[in-house]
Design an enzyme around this catalytic site. Structure first.
Site, short mmCIF file in Angstrom:
data_model
loop_
_atom_site.label_atom_id
_atom_site.label_comp_id
_atom_site.label_asym_id
_atom_site.label_seq_id
_atom_site.Cartn_x
_atom_site.Cartn_y
_atom_site.Cartn_z
N TYR A 185 82.17 5.77 40.34
CA TYR A 185 81.29 4.81 41.02
C TYR A 185 79.86 5.24 40.75
CZ TYR A 185 84.97 3.27 44.36
OH TYR A 185 86.07 2.74 44.95
N PRO A 239 82.02 0.81 49.51
CA PRO A 239 83.22 1.57 49.15
C PRO A 239 83.05 3.07 49.34
CG PRO A 239 81.99 1.01 47.17
CD PRO A 239 81.26 0.39 48.32
N ASP A 251 91.34 1.80 45.92
CA ASP A 251 92.30 2.76 45.36
C ASP A 251 92.57 3.99 46.23
OD1 ASP A 251 89.91 4.04 45.04
OD2 ASP A 251 90.16 4.48 42.91
N ARG A 283 92.49 9.97 39.54
CA ARG A 283 93.48 8.94 39.80
C ARG A 283 94.80 9.23 39.11
NH1 ARG A 283 91.41 3.73 40.39
NH2 ARG A 283 93.34 3.17 39.35
#
Ligand SMILES: Cc1cc2nc3c(=O)[nH]c(=O)nc-3n(C[C@H](O)[C@H](O)[C@H](O)COP(=O)(O)OP(=O)(O)OC[C@H]3O[C@@H](n4cnc5c(N)ncnc54)[C@H](O)[C@@H]3O)c2cc1C
Length: 583
Positions: free
Chosen positions: A252, A331, A52, A244
């Site tokens: 996370y 990530p 993302d 977001r």
């Protein structure tokens, strides 16, 4: 009874896999009017989840295809990163806030966060009007590369034979298609079928790092950095918050093996943990702050990643792999999708030039030399960064722990922004004459700067004059004439942009030699715009002296070569090493 017949077809480039790498490649080649097809095993496109974060360099790259505007409109911009560490009284406390990425020269000095499905839609919607659509429910069942040397070196031949199988065909349609391709690009993810078929191994190890990820609407919370990127080092483990689009956030958390690994299989078992537990772990890690879910979870997953790089990126420069098929990593540095998009950005123009007959086949070898080295650097960074994220924080009880200062300094690299990517000398990156334009570093991308268009005093961003249109750009910092036999033979292969030191009050575009003003829109001056707000001092910013210089910019926006104005033969030698001289 299904009918046994098959059909045959020819295509210049067949792309297998329609994730970020495949879609970027397909869109770029469609823009170059290359005959390209893209297939994917999935019946439907991605709508949520997975990667993302788009880095500043990737946004610049998207802008070069005219795609950044939509990304910026739909995404959430991350300008600030906050750091939390254990407090003396238990729980966590804020230790610092800094820019979310270290990229002072970036045109977009922030990360843009948007779910992967929406990013993929940007490519899909761009290439559809160009006649390229993803052929879904389709898998390759075999791939064969010709062993005929003559065929392999002939860019007009179709030496790759791929059998495609449609998973959704009715019985009266052909189930199989044999595709004869000039090039195949395997963009089929971390478990790449293409990579395995052509026997490319992955070097590195399976990481012991397992992550839980959950996307949700911004929860009820008193955590002050819920709308910033927050990196939390707590005594309960590490947590990362990513704000977001549309009031969403991603959380996370790092998981322990015992919580998610099935002891019988040794693999991650999604039954052992769900989004509720991921959220609970995050809640424990951010005490004294509170976090209460407001609505259903949007997406979640648990995944472990290897830190591995493919031993090769191509077989005979005919079958390539790109994206996760070549490299996997954690990530934490937010690079997965970015690395994949930029692999394809690097490869597409090279394939397009070879297919057009403008460049020789060996140009394609620079894809592996440039992008594999980048992946090795990324894995090295990821290992260091993962260790810092996962190690216990420095406390009185844990004197060997990670200090906030060390963590912060490691975070402040220009590598993760993508701006630091530096391709080493090769046929497409010359190593001469750097002193003539010290701010335009050979092998790095051209940094943004505004110049004024001479004819009508419009301030223009130089990066907007370097679109990904598969042409080399020659930036001529001069007022004198210069000749180049490639340009002489057909300016269609080059875009010549003149940047003069002139002043808007006195400059006369028609006093320039004709070659330096192929069109009135191609001439710029290093002066401020009439309001005095933009431009000026560009020569100094790019380190170009009064003697001027000619700078060759590759179709992907990276500086390829620099030559003195009175010795443009240096550019001839550069282009002759990979371009074909027009007859
Ligand atoms: C479950 C999951 C969660 C992730 N979470 C994060 C995250 O939180 N943050 C982050 O930064 N990154 C995350 N990633 C990684 C990120 O999504 C990848 O780095 C990025 O998508 C890589 O792009 P790609 O195009 O190389 O591969 P992919 O996105 O994996 O695309 C590969 C495509 O190939 C298709 N395909 C595969 N095999 C075949 C075949 N045999 N035939 C036809 N088609 C095939 C697949 O259907 C898929 O569409 C996650 C990845 C996964 C899988």
């Amino acid at each position: 009874m299904p009918l046994p017949f098959v059909c045959h077809s020819e295509v210049d480039v067949l792309i297998i896999g329609a994730g970020p790498a495949g879609l970027m490649c397909a869109n770029a080649l469609a823009n170059a009017r290359v005959n390209v097809r893209i297939v994917d095993q999935k019946a439907v496109k991605l709508t949520t989840g997975e990667g993302d974060g788009i880095t500043p360099r990737t946004t610049e790259v998207l802008q070069s295809y005219g795609l950044a505007e939509r990304l910026l409109r739909e995404s959430c911009q991350l300008h600030l990163a906050s750091f939390y560490n254990p407090s003396a009284t238990g729980g966590i406390e804020l230790t610092d806030r800094i820019a979310s990425v270290t990229a002072p020269s970036a045109r977009y000095p922030f990360e843009a966060a948007l779910h992967q499905g929406a990013i993929q839609d940007i490519f899909i919607d761009s290439m559809t009007p160009l006649g390229v659509e993803v052929q879904r429910s389709t898998i390759p069942t075999s791939i064969e590369l010709s062993k005929d040397e003559n065929e392999l070196v002939d860019p007009t031949s179709y030496p790759v034979r791929v059998v495609l199988q449609r998973l959704d065909k009715s019985e009266d349609e052909p189930q199989e298609e044999i595709v004869h391709a000039k090039f195949v690009v395997g963009c089929d993810g971390a478990h790449s079928w293409v990579r395995k078929q052509v026997d490319i191994t992955m070097d590195g190890e399976q990481s012991d790092s397992i992550w839980g990820v959950v996307d949700m609407v911004t929860p009820d919370t008193d955590f002050p950095d819920v709308r910033n990127k927050a990196l939390i080092h707590s005594n309960h483990g590490s947590v990362i918050f990513v704000p977001r689009e549309q009031d969403r956030i991603r959380i996370y958390i790092q998981l322990k093996d015992k919580d998610v690994i099935n002891p019988m299989t040794g693999r991650v078992d999604k039954e052992k943990m769900g989004p509720e537990q991921i959220l609970e772990t995050a809640q424990k890690s951010i005490v004294p702050y509170k976090l209460t879910r407001k609505s259903e979870f949007i997406w979640w997953t648990i995944y472990s990643v290897g830190q591995r790089v493919a031993s090769k990126y191509s077989i005979n420069n005919r079958v390539f792999i790109a994206g996760d098929a070549c490299h996997t990593h954690s990530p934490k540095a937010g690079q997965g999708m970015n690395a994949s998009i930029n692999d394809s950005h690097n490869l597409a123009w090279k394939i397009a030039l070879v297919i057009r007959g403008w460049a020789d086949m060996p140009l394609l070898s620079t894809y592996e030399s440039e992008r594999r080295q980048y992946a090795l650097d990324l894995i090295a960074f990821d290992k260091m960064w993962s260790t810092l994220c996962c190690d216990k924080p420095l406390t009185e009880q844990n004197g060997d722990g990670v200090s906030p200062d060390h963590f912060l300094k490691t975070f402040q690299t220009d590598f993760t922004s993508g701006i630091g990517v530096h391709y080493q000398p090769s046929v497409v990156v010359n190593d001469r004459n750097q002193e003539l334009a010290s701010g335009l570093v050979l092998g790095k991308r051209v940094p943004p700067y505004k110049f004024m268009r001479a004819a009508d005093a419009w301030p223009f961003e130089l990066q907007d004059l370097l679109p990904s249109d598969f042409l080399f750009k020659l930036l001529v910092f001069t007022e004198k004439s210069f000749l180049n036999r490639y340009a002489m033979h057909g300016t269609s292969r080059f875009d010549i942009i003149t940047i003069s030191k002139g002043r808007k009050q006195t400059f006369n575009i028609f006093l320039l030699p004709a070659l330096l003003r192929s069109h009135w829109s191609k001439v710029f001056i290093d002066d401020t715009d009439p309001t005095g707000r933009f431009g000026g001092e560009g020569y100094s910013y790019y380190g170009v002296g009064a003697e001027g210089a000619v700078v060759a910019v590759r179709p992907d926006g990276y500086v390829g070569a620099i030559a003195p104005l009175d010795h443009v033969e240096d550019l001839d030698a550069y282009f002759a090493s990979f371009m074909k001289i027009p007859a």
